[in-house]
Design a protein around this motif. Structure first.
Motif, PDB file in Angstrom:
ATOM      1  N   TYR A  23       1.361  41.139  27.658  1.00  0.00           N
ATOM      2  CA  TYR A  23       2.025  40.262  28.628  1.00  0.00           C
ATOM      3  C   TYR A  23       1.139  40.020  29.851  1.00  0.00           C
ATOM      4  CZ  TYR A  23       6.545  39.794  26.336  1.00  0.00           C
ATOM      5  OH  TYR A  23       7.540  39.455  25.469  1.00  0.00           O
ATOM      6  N   GLN A  60      14.095  38.368  27.766  1.00  0.00           N
ATOM      7  CA  GLN A  60      13.151  37.354  27.312  1.00  0.00           C
ATOM      8  C   GLN A  60      12.893  36.315  28.404  1.00  0.00           C
ATOM      9  OE1 GLN A  60      13.334  35.846  23.290  1.00  0.00           O
ATOM     10  NE2 GLN A  60      14.644  37.531  22.645  1.00  0.00           N
ATOM     11  N   LEU A 109      10.512  37.832  30.876  1.00  0.00           N
ATOM     12  CA  LEU A 109       9.167  38.018  30.327  1.00  0.00           C
ATOM     13  C   LEU A 109       8.474  36.691  30.000  1.00  0.00           C
ATOM     14  CD1 LEU A 109       9.846  41.024  27.912  1.00  0.00           C
ATOM     15  CD2 LEU A 109       8.500  41.078  30.023  1.00  0.00           C
ATOM     16  N   TRP A 146       8.402  41.436  23.150  1.00  0.00           N
ATOM     17  CA  TRP A 146       9.500  41.711  24.091  1.00  0.00           C
ATOM     18  C   TRP A 146      10.342  42.888  23.623  1.00  0.00           C
ATOM     19  CZ3 TRP A 146      14.464  41.786  22.456  1.00  0.00           C
ATOM     20  CH2 TRP A 146      14.756  41.146  21.231  1.00  0.00           C
ATOM     21  N   TRP A 170      12.093  46.083  25.467  1.00  0.00           N
ATOM     22  CA  TRP A 170      13.518  46.398  25.352  1.00  0.00           C
ATOM     23  C   TRP A 170      13.729  47.870  24.967  1.00  0.00           C
ATOM     24  CZ3 TRP A 170      18.318  45.576  26.529  1.00  0.00           C
ATOM     25  CH2 TRP A 170      19.336  46.147  25.755  1.00  0.00           C
TER      26      TRP A 170
END
Length: 419
Positions: free
Chosen positions: A18, A351, A354, A384, A388
């Motif tokens: 990310y 989501q 992100l 993602w 989580w």
């Protein structure tokens, strides 16, 4: 390698992936931790409530299914919600309908409800670190019929005006007690089954009723008004349509509630967010899953829910949008329904948190629409889910499908013993 170690290792890799597209994963986790979802009480008992008024009238609301183990009293509702909280991360809210008061076995009609009937709920919520939201209840009563606040019969109309006024006063007391505004939602089922020729008349009556109800200003509660596309046996005309409440909300600066099941299935509720933010002070969401109609199925991680969450994040509107759930599935394990719905909603917002928004906005501003679409597509494949799992780990709740046996255990030990 243990499951905890795998989660931590996957998370570190996800952070790097990310970071490569300009996303701060730690900031996303902080936002998710702060996301407060209002858990609706009516999934526990199939929207029955705890009144003792005798025979009930037409409801305008319906739960389908007969899965065993529904909550039969306030104590069981509290126990079920406490169980749900052990399977979800974050700090949340609890949403009560007026019919769930502690009436002590007495017959207390809805135009007589008081804050004292909800003292036990307030104390319990404080103990469990929950904040309470509230709803007036116009359904399931001998005076419900097809029209309540829009009823030309002054006696019927005044009954429901008084009920709603009292619901607002109760919400004010709840807000004072918890030192945080109680969000009170007003939804009525008013409408007609067949062709209606006096549409304007009923909407004029509803507007007058609302003006009367909202005449008193409060500091510790917030008013929400919720539309509906149609009701069961009221298919042709709904007085409180989206257009009606959007106009009233903009005019009176009230919060408009968007229930994701209260629109045509091809409508985008996400697209409504940016418009409402321009003309109303805040937005209340009731997140549900319609299947062919307003069927209030359990929320799942589908594209509609993800897009709704993304739009709120894209609009930088987290401080102006309140998130609540609204489904009541009586055909499956009710605790499991809660856990699935809350976790799906959280995943959708994660989501959104992100999304590589900075780069996407830059592409759009530069007219680089190929690049925008390409990055939107590639972002779907970014890890993602590893973030989580780490969120669950740090909140000490089950990772992945591990919550299934925990819910089964509660059913075996608790709900299965309810006759």
């Amino acid at each position: 390698m243990s499951k905890t170690e795998l989660v931590q290792k996957s998370f570190e890799i996800a952070k790097e992936r990310y970071a490569a597209v300009g996303v701060d994963v730690e900031a996303a986790l902080k936002n998710l931790q702060k996301l407060s979802i209002s858990l609706h009480c009516w999934q526990t008992d199939d929207v029955v409530g705890f009144e003792t008024l005798g025979n009930q009238g037409g409801s305008g609301i319906q739960a389908t299914g007969n899965y065993p183990g529904r909550a039969r009293n306030i104590g069981e509702v509290k126990a079920d919600i406490e169980e749900v909280l052990t399977h979800i991360g974050g700090t949340h809210r609890f949403n009560l309908h007026a019919i769930y008061g502690d009436f002590g076995g007495k017959s207390v009609d809805r135009d007589q409800i008081e804050a004292s009937h909800f003292t036990g709920w307030m104390e319990w919520a404080k103990e469990k670190n929950l904040k309470i939201d509230f709803n007036s209840s116009s359904f399931g009563h001998p005076k419900s019929g097809d029209l309540t606040l829009a009823n030309p019969d002054k006696g019927i109309r005044d009954f429901w005006i008084e009920h709603t006024k009292r619901s607002r006063a109760i919400s004010e007391e709840i807000g004072k007690f918890q030192n945080d505004p109680c969000i009170m939602n007003l939804w009525i089922h008013d409408g007609m089954k067949d062709l209606t020729v006096n549409r304007l008349k009923y909407r004029q009556i509803l507007e007058q009723s609302l003006d009367d109800i909202f005449a008193t200003d409060y500091k510790n509660m917030k008013d929400c008004i919720e539309s509906k596309l149609f009701g069961i046996a009221l298919e042709s005309y709904t007085v409180g349509s989206h257009d009606f409440y959007l106009g009233y909300g903009a005019k009176k600066q009230k919060i408009v509630t968007l229930d994701t099941g209260h629109f045509h299935l091809t409508e985008s509720v996400a697209d409504k967010i940016s418009s409402l933010l321009l003309f109303t002070p805040e937005i209340m969401l009731h997140v549900s899953r319609p299947v062919r109609w307003d069927s209030d199925h359990v929320v799942t991680l589908n594209e509609d829910t993800i897009e709704l969450a993304r739009e709120i994040v894209r609009a930088d509107a987290l401080d102006r949008v309140h998130v609540g759930l609204d489904f009541f599935d009586a055909s499956i394990n009710r605790i499991g329904a809660y856990v699935i719905g809350v976790r799906a909603t959280q995943k959708a917002f994660l989501q959104g948190f992100l999304e590589p928004l900075t780069q996407l906005r830059e592409y759009e501003a530069n007219g680089q629409y190929f690049e925008r679409l390409a990055l939107l597509e590639e972002a779907k494949s970014l890890p993602w889910n590893a973030v989580w799992d780490y969120f669950c780990l740090t909140n000490n709740v089950e990772i992945g499908e591990d919550f299934i046996p925990a819910v089964q255990k509660y059913e075996k030990n608790v709900t299965s013993k309810r006759s």
